[in-house]
Design a protein around this motif. Sequence first.
Motif, PDB file in Angstrom:
ATOM      1  N   LYS A 360       0.821  -1.182   0.000  1.00  0.00           N
ATOM      2  CA  LYS A 360       0.000   0.000   0.000  1.00  0.00           C
ATOM      3  C   LYS A 360       0.875   1.259   0.000  1.00  0.00           C
ATOM      4  N   LEU A 361       1.954   1.211   0.784  1.00  0.00           N
ATOM      5  CA  LEU A 361       2.795   2.384   0.959  1.00  0.00           C
ATOM      6  C   LEU A 361       3.746   2.577  -0.214  1.00  0.00           C
ATOM      7  N   ASP A 362       4.366   1.484  -0.660  1.00  0.00           N
ATOM      8  CA  ASP A 362       5.444   1.610  -1.637  1.00  0.00           C
ATOM      9  C   ASP A 362       5.106   0.998  -2.996  1.00  0.00           C
ATOM     10  N   GLY A 363       3.962   0.340  -3.078  1.00  0.00           N
ATOM     11  CA  GLY A 363       3.698  -0.416  -4.295  1.00  0.00           C
ATOM     12  C   GLY A 363       2.622   0.169  -5.182  1.00  0.00           C
ATOM     13  N   ILE A 364       1.389   0.171  -4.707  1.00  0.00           N
ATOM     14  CA  ILE A 364       0.306   0.501  -5.622  1.00  0.00           C
ATOM     15  C   ILE A 364       0.010   1.997  -5.655  1.00  0.00           C
ATOM     16  N   PHE A 365      -0.539   2.421  -6.781  1.00  0.00           N
ATOM     17  CA  PHE A 365      -1.090   3.758  -6.917  1.00  0.00           C
ATOM     18  C   PHE A 365      -2.597   3.592  -6.841  1.00  0.00           C
TER      19      PHE A 365
END
Lengths: 524, 338, 323
Positions: A360-365
């Motif tokens: 959630k933090l570093d992966g998806i937009f």
Amino acid sequence: MRAKAELWQAGNGGQDMAGESHPVLEARGIVKIFGQHRALDGVDFAVRPGEVHALLGENGAGKSTLIKILTGAYQPDGGEIVLDGAPVRFTDPLNAQGSGIGTVYQEVNLLPNRSVAENLFLGRQPTRFGLVQRHAIVTQATALMATYGLDIDVRAELGSYSVAVQQIVAIARAVELSGKVLVLDEPTASLDRNEVEKLFEVIAKLKARGLGIIFITHFLDQVFAVADRVTILRNGQLIGTRDLSTLTATEVVRMMLGKDLAYGHSSLPVAEAAKGPVKVTFTGLGRADRVAPFTLSLHEGEVVGVAGLLGSGRTEMARLMFGVDTADEGDITVAGKPVKIRNPAQAVMAGFGFCPEDRKLDGIFGELSVRENIIIALQAKLGWFRALQRDEQDEIAGRYADDLDIRAANHDMPVKLLSGGNQQKVILARWLANDPTFLILDEPTRGIDVGAHAEIVRTINRLREEGLALLVISSELDEVVAYSNRVVVMRDRQMVAELHGADITPAVIVAAIADNTLTPEPVT
Amino acid sequence: MKRQALTSALLRPQFAALAAVLFINWLLFPGFFTITWQDGRLFGSLIDVLNRGAPVAILAIGVTAVIATKGVDLSVGAVMAISGAVAAVMVSTGTPASIAIPVALLAGLVCGFWNGVLVTYLDIQPIIATLVLMVAGRGLAQLITEGSIVTFSDPLLSYIGTGALLGLPMPVVIALVLMIVTTLAVRRTALGLLIEAVGVNRSAARFAGISSRLLLLMVYSFAGFCAAIAGLIVAGDIRGADANNAGLWLELDAILAVVLGGTSLLGGRFSIPMSVVGALIIQAMNTGILISGFSPQFNLVVKSAVIILILVLQSPQAGQWISRRFTPLTPPPKRSAE
Amino acid sequence: MSIIKKLALVAGIGALMSSTAYAEGLSGKVIGFSQIGSESGWRAAETSVTRAEAERLGVDLKFADAQQKQENQIKALRGFIAQGVDAILIAPVVSTGWEEVLTEAKDAEIPVVLLDRGIDAPEDLYLTSVASDQVKEGRVAGEWLVANVGDKDCKVVELQGTVGSSPAINRKQGFEEGIAAATNISIIRSQTGDFTRSKGKEVMEGFLKAEGGGADICAVYAHNDDMAVGAIQAIKDAGLKPGSDILVVSIDAVPDIFAAMAAGEANATVELTPNMAGPAFEALDAFLNAGTMPEKFIITESKLYTPTDDPQGEYDRRKGLGY
């Protein structure tokens, strides 16, 4: 304390009629629609007093949606909710709580910097002449915690206790406030084995008191250990409600997935010989405050598993490789040529990919579409001026979504609406679209249901066969064993062991994580 | 397919709001839509709306990209004052406008770049970083003009503010060209998507290999550049640089225009043409109030009431309420089993 | 004509009086001056005129720029008191919150003179206040218009200052008083131009559109010259001649309105003199040397300027004052 009195009455009745008593909370024909997507499609569900009812399903099956409807967070688009035989409508979670339905989430929703006693009685402190009876609170709280088998100082800050104790405090508060139904949403996710045992004791006590308990988890063994009945959802449909005494684990999994798991615990270690020439080499890569210099080469068609406890330096190692943190020292070569990686953009240019641990933090937009999430890294690599046209984007997104079986109503929907497993596949697709030479996966199966789990493991094996070099960080040793050609073990920010062939077993890895005695070949 | 997209774009609430405000203006002043040809240019209240709305529209074009990255730029009003001051002082001391204008634009670019450096390299929150220049920038402009209104009679510089091309006032032409060029620049290249990605999740953007810093620097610099253009227009319009008042509070109008245009202050999806529509809504309101003959004490009350109304109508909740209210209740189609 | 001549005469005498200052007694005195800042050209002119007056009288002027902040002014005043100045001039940025520091000055027996703006404080806390009469400024402008349009009907549009500001309220009131007797003159539109050129231009554009292209408008009255300068441009853009098709009357007498006047595009302006310090120094001279208590409220003159008053000369003279 009225709720408590009711609780005991319900308990007396509940135990006599266990098995055929009327449900305390019932959902009939629940429908919930998000946009075009039917998250729940006519689902029935009932919890009886004095039973532990497990709710199972893959991510995206509709578990959380059903729970949110039962606890008033969502309004159903169809069907009805029946409490004690009478139809009800919960306008919001507070309303549901007031009607007797308490919820405890994985992340404890209390105030860590207030005392246990204050947390238990917050908002309903016993008062005399308008003054809070501090002493009375402490006495009552101590007595209450004792009924949950906890002998603790209730005046201490909640945050000073372990997650397990905090969890039980949260349960106690929920039961005191509500008292009819207790919803436990992934309560064991951050507990160790002993703490889980303790929690189960509490659950057994509450069950004996006649509470209806809804238990949501990913761990099948826990379901069999504590639950009486199970309801299984798949793709928003009710698959069935069964007595657990009549089921085997395999049957449950088959109901959840609609198919057998594609990998078992007994799969053989991967032959190391299958791998090709060296693809990427990290020589003496290190950074003073993160991880000691390490040397590692990865071959074409090879999976290197990374094992180690949280904080052992396993994630830090991956971050250095990918340039998220800049290395103080060391060299990187790709196919024999030296490359400089001081930031992720350079890593991407060098053909690296990284599926981070915190999706959630570093992966998806979240707000961007599935399609955009898939093509974004390729677009970043192509640069500003070589924009992928819409039809190219559709083609790429379509190809990799099919390839990885990403389940989304369409590729223009925001990716945040997908389940965790599908989001993970989207990130994987993003890197595959980039035609990488080297892929880092940090805890690729964390927070993902069993089915998606198996698919990810299958995908890792397939990518290896297609000639990719992969580094996979995982705390699931069974998995690591299932796909790794080699395993490196991290401890105290150092690479402490490299395991090959027959040494790649959970037992040896555990030993290497714990100490050095079983390690056949220390890394120089 | 294309036509359908166009119709759905025109059905957005912003166009409805603009139409409604223009309609009310027409009710207040029947000659509102009358456009005449006079001295080689179009002349009328509608043209005034476009002409007076141009500076805020130009600011909004720049600020849209900043807001899309989850940032904000409070300094654009002050940068307007700086660019106007630079140009006015230069031409009034004999420098040709052909040099003064590029220097003023460069000054705006440098101001924006400074904001970008504060935001990206020093990691200062955008609202604070640009607040610095909002305050200091106006002071700088006052230093340049030495506290007075520097007037000039340079024909080229005045042409930017008061001239006409093909009958349209020059500010309108500039805003239109800037809008089209910028929109093409972000949508025909990957810039738009990358800016949105940075705005939605800067950390994920970094992990995906996007050079967020370069993008942010560019976006803030562009906002400064747009502000400099707006500053030249305002200075050219009154043939003078008024460092105390040029662009005063216009940064807030620009942000409002962007929000009215539907770009979230939380970053992500953005539309430059819709921000321009937002600017026109604001100006249509201002012009409407001017010609209505209401007492000026009502200006702010009327303006805020209309803005609240538009924002409420744009909110997703209102959208749901309207669609629930006005569409027949039919059961959704059964999804075929997969 | 006769009124203008009379006014000019009076003004001339006033100017003569202030320049023949009998304030030799201030030579060598130390006087602190707390200025608001430099937010407008007029403010800058006030500062430079005050400095020039002080130099002429041999006063040692301690200047402190408050940059629009009351706390800076209070600090400056405490600094002056600590230095033991002979007197203090202050242009207060706000009207409230002065009791404490003014009491300190009174205890130190330092006379304080307020310039340009009044305050809400007991009158015994300051020696006197020097300010213009904003209502009178408006009235002089209105009376000029009455004297100049004669009997013909005259529709006036008004460009107000910032809504709620005291100059906007008072100059509006004064102008209405000035034209009250003339039934042929009426204000048909009134909007705020925020005292700025660009808003003045924008509002005037709107007025011209709303009034049939401006053919019906006989005069524009602007609460300050900057808005008038903006309005003049709008009138020209609409194809009309400011100064003849539409009369332009405004207040402040800043240099640029004289440039417009010299070009025949503006008709009259009422001076808000930047020389607030002159009367202040006179009062201080009388008080410090002779113990004469001055009047509590000294009103500066509101002088009318028209194209007959050598606008080009006025422009050149004022340009050097820092407007």
